[in-house]
Design a protein around this motif. Structure first.
Motif, PDB file in Angstrom:
ATOM      1  N   HIS A   1      -9.946  -1.298  11.228  1.00 51.16           N
ATOM      2  CA  HIS A   1      -8.787  -0.411  11.101  1.00 51.16           C
ATOM      3  C   HIS A   1      -8.852   0.387   9.811  1.00 51.16           C
ATOM      4  CE1 HIS A   1      -7.749  -4.314   9.305  1.00 51.16           C
ATOM      5  NE2 HIS A   1      -6.900  -3.675   8.500  1.00 51.16           N
TER       6      HIS A   1
ATOM      7  N   ASP B   1      -9.997  -7.285   7.995  1.00 51.63           N
ATOM      8  CA  ASP B   1      -9.380  -8.116   6.965  1.00 51.63           C
ATOM      9  C   ASP B   1     -10.076  -9.474   6.917  1.00 51.63           C
ATOM     10  OD1 ASP B   1      -7.604  -6.072   6.491  1.00 51.63           O
ATOM     11  OD2 ASP B   1      -5.984  -6.944   7.679  1.00 51.63           O
TER      12      ASP B   1
ATOM     13  N   ASN C   1       0.842  -1.205   0.000  1.00 46.98           N
ATOM     14  CA  ASN C   1       0.000   0.000   0.000  1.00 46.98           C
ATOM     15  C   ASN C   1       0.867   1.241   0.000  1.00 46.98           C
ATOM     16  OD1 ASN C   1      -2.624  -1.390   0.540  1.00 46.98           O
ATOM     17  ND2 ASN C   1      -1.646  -1.898   2.480  1.00 46.98           N
TER      18      ASN C   1
ATOM     19  N   SER D   1       3.056   0.724   3.347  1.00 45.85           N
ATOM     20  CA  SER D   1       2.838  -0.401   4.249  1.00 45.85           C
ATOM     21  C   SER D   1       2.775  -1.686   3.421  1.00 45.85           C
ATOM     22  CB  SER D   1       1.551  -0.221   5.061  1.00 45.85           C
ATOM     23  OG  SER D   1       0.418  -0.462   4.260  1.00 45.85           O
TER      24      SER D   1
ATOM     25  N   ALA E   1       1.280  -5.500   3.756  1.00 47.03           N
ATOM     26  CA  ALA E   1       0.468  -6.434   4.548  1.00 47.03           C
ATOM     27  C   ALA E   1       0.679  -7.848   4.026  1.00 47.03           C
ATOM     28  CB  ALA E   1      -1.010  -6.063   4.446  1.00 47.03           C
TER      29      ALA E   1
HETATM   30  O1  LIG Z   1      -1.556   0.768   5.487  1.00 48.45           O
HETATM   31  C1  LIG Z   1      -1.974   0.346   6.558  1.00 48.45           C
HETATM   32  O2  LIG Z   1      -1.490   0.662   7.628  1.00 48.45           O
HETATM   33  C2  LIG Z   1      -3.174  -0.575   6.573  1.00 48.45           C
HETATM   34  C3  LIG Z   1      -3.204  -1.527   5.415  1.00 48.45           C
HETATM   35  C4  LIG Z   1      -4.328  -2.487   5.519  1.00 48.45           C
HETATM   36  O3  LIG Z   1      -5.178  -2.370   6.363  1.00 48.45           O
HETATM   37  C5  LIG Z   1      -4.420  -3.620   4.573  1.00 48.45           C
HETATM   38  O4  LIG Z   1      -3.593  -3.731   3.642  1.00 48.45           O
HETATM   39  O5  LIG Z   1      -5.338  -4.446   4.757  1.00 48.45           O
END
Ligand SMILES: O=C(O)CCC(=O)C(=O)O
Ligand SMILES: C=C1C[C@]23C[C@@]1(O)CC[C@H]2[C@@]12CCC[C@@](C)(C(=O)O1)[C@H]2[C@@H]3C(=O)O
Ligand SMILES: [Fe+2]
Length: 373
Positions: free
Chosen positions: A294, A239, A220, A306, A308
């Motif tokens: 979240h 998720d 992300n 990020s 995941a």
């Molecule tokens: O970027 C983030 O901190 C969250 C990413 C997220 O929730 C996801 O990829 O499912």
């Protein structure tokens, strides 16, 4: 992981397709298509009584998500406490080398800094799983999110070849090593989490399961934003995994909803990883460990990245509350559902998915009849 997952998320009537893929760095102002004038939580009505999260107001809290040292002799108890009370925790001493985390971060940065036309060559196809694109849940919201994503399930080669026709092997090597390491860690964490519920490996019988536990990677990217207070990086969601392991660079943005208190920011800790309970673990635990709601917010100056790791069971295994956790006083709250089926339900009904597989929920049909946005 299901070999093919329908990406049949419903289109929102106000979908601004022409602004779906932006060259974020060229924008000095937030386009109307990305300006969230109402609270993003208005789009996450509370539907599952056991996952009540969304009803909470959009306030923030300074409470900190638990940080657990996996080498600590009390790790098992701490994990149990964190899962029950938060649905999320951070881990240190997890065994993943910092150098690998940095290499994946660099690979992600390299990918997202490509020109938009090049990234679109690897765009996720409508019925595909892997590739470049906006968050799948986007179609449930009237506004676009200030982020772009890249999903990888299985070999990254096909997508990488589209991005870098003449040299994609380094990207693939890094991603493949990350997938191997994360899969191992995710397995270890899953048994630790189940262990904290008194569940041993022999208590989990998935006879006839074809294939193995699987995982995918979701990269992300959240570019710096000219008007962060009116933008949303990634809207509130849970998720659809057993568990998710998230690496975030040194810029904060991830927030988790703390029951009764509001949004808590998960502060990046160098080298630490964030672990959150997904919907399938919520089901396995018969609701004892909630899948945490979240979201990711953005900021004016820093680019945030990020990564995941989305960990799930063998695709064809029906997941249902573990027999040891049900009894006369604790009836099973969810019907069996495979990961493939659950992803399909999530794709069609987003935040209602968990409620739709809930037993004793006479409201399920009514839910389906309602507006699914
Ligand atoms: O970027 C983030 O901190 C969250 C990413 C997220 O929730 C996801 O990829 O499912
Ligand atoms: C296995 C999956 C979970 C996911 C949908 C997907 O098919 C691949 C992307 C995943 C992701 C990552 C960002 C947040 C999320 C809600 C989304 O839009 O795509 C999750 C999906 C999920 O967990 O339901
Ligand atoms: Fe998530």
């Amino acid at each position: 992981m299901p070999s093919r997952v329908s990406d049949g998320f419903r289109s929102h009537p106000l979908h601004f397709n022409q602004h779906k893929h932006l060259d974020f760095n060229s924008l000095k102002e937030l386009p109307e298509s990305h300006a969230w004038t109402t609270s993003p939580l208005d789009h996450y009505p509370c539907t599952d009584p056991i996952n009540t999260t969304a009803a909470a107001a959009a306030t923030t809290t300074t409470e900190s998500v638990p940080v657990i040292d996996l080498n600590d002799q009390n790790a098992l108890d701490q994990v149990g406490h964190a899962c029950r009370n938060w649905g999320v925790f951070q881990v240190s001493n997890h065994g993943i080398k910092t150098s690998l985390l940095h290499e994946v971060e660099s690979a992600g940065k390299r990918l997202f800094s490509l020109p938009i036309q090049q990234k679109l060559r690897a765009a996720r196809s409508p019925d595909g799983v892997s590739g470049y694109g906006v968050a799948r849940i986007s179609s449930f919201f009237p506004k676009h999110m200030w982020s772009e994503g890249f999903t990888i399930f299985g070999s990254p080669a096909e997508q990488a070849r589209r991005l870098w026709p003449h040299g994609y092997s380094n990207f693939c090597e890094v991603i493949e090593e990350y997938e191997r390491e994360m899969k191992q860690l995710a397995g270890r964490l899953m048994w630790l989490i189940l262990g904290s519920l008194g569940i041993a490996q022999e208590d989990v019988k998935w006879d006839g399961a074809k294939g193995d536990f699987t995982g995918g990677i979701q990269l992300n990217s959240y570019p710096a934003c000219p008007d962060p207070d009116r933008a949303m990086g990634l809207a509130a969601h849970t998720d659809s995994t057993l568990l998710t392991i998230l690496y975030q660079n040194n810029t904060s943005g991830l927030q988790v909803l703390r029951e009764g208190s509001g949004w808590a920011t998960v502060q990046p800790i160098p080298g630490a990883l964030v672990v959150n309970v997904g919907d399938l673990l919520h089901i396995l635990s018969n609701g004892l460990y909630p899948s945490v709601l979240h979201r990711a917010v953005v900021n004016r100056t820093q680019h945030r990245l990020s990564i995941a790791y989305l960990y799930g069971p063998p695709a064809n295994v029906p997941i249902s509350p573990l027999p040891k956790l049900v009894g006369p006083t604790h009836p099973p709250l969810y019907r069996p559902v495979t990961w493939t089926e659950y992803l399909d339900i999530k794709a069609k009904h987003f935040n209602k998915a968990l409620a739709l597989v809930r037993l004793r929920g006479h409201f399920n049909k009514a839910l389906l009849a309602g507006d699914d946005r």
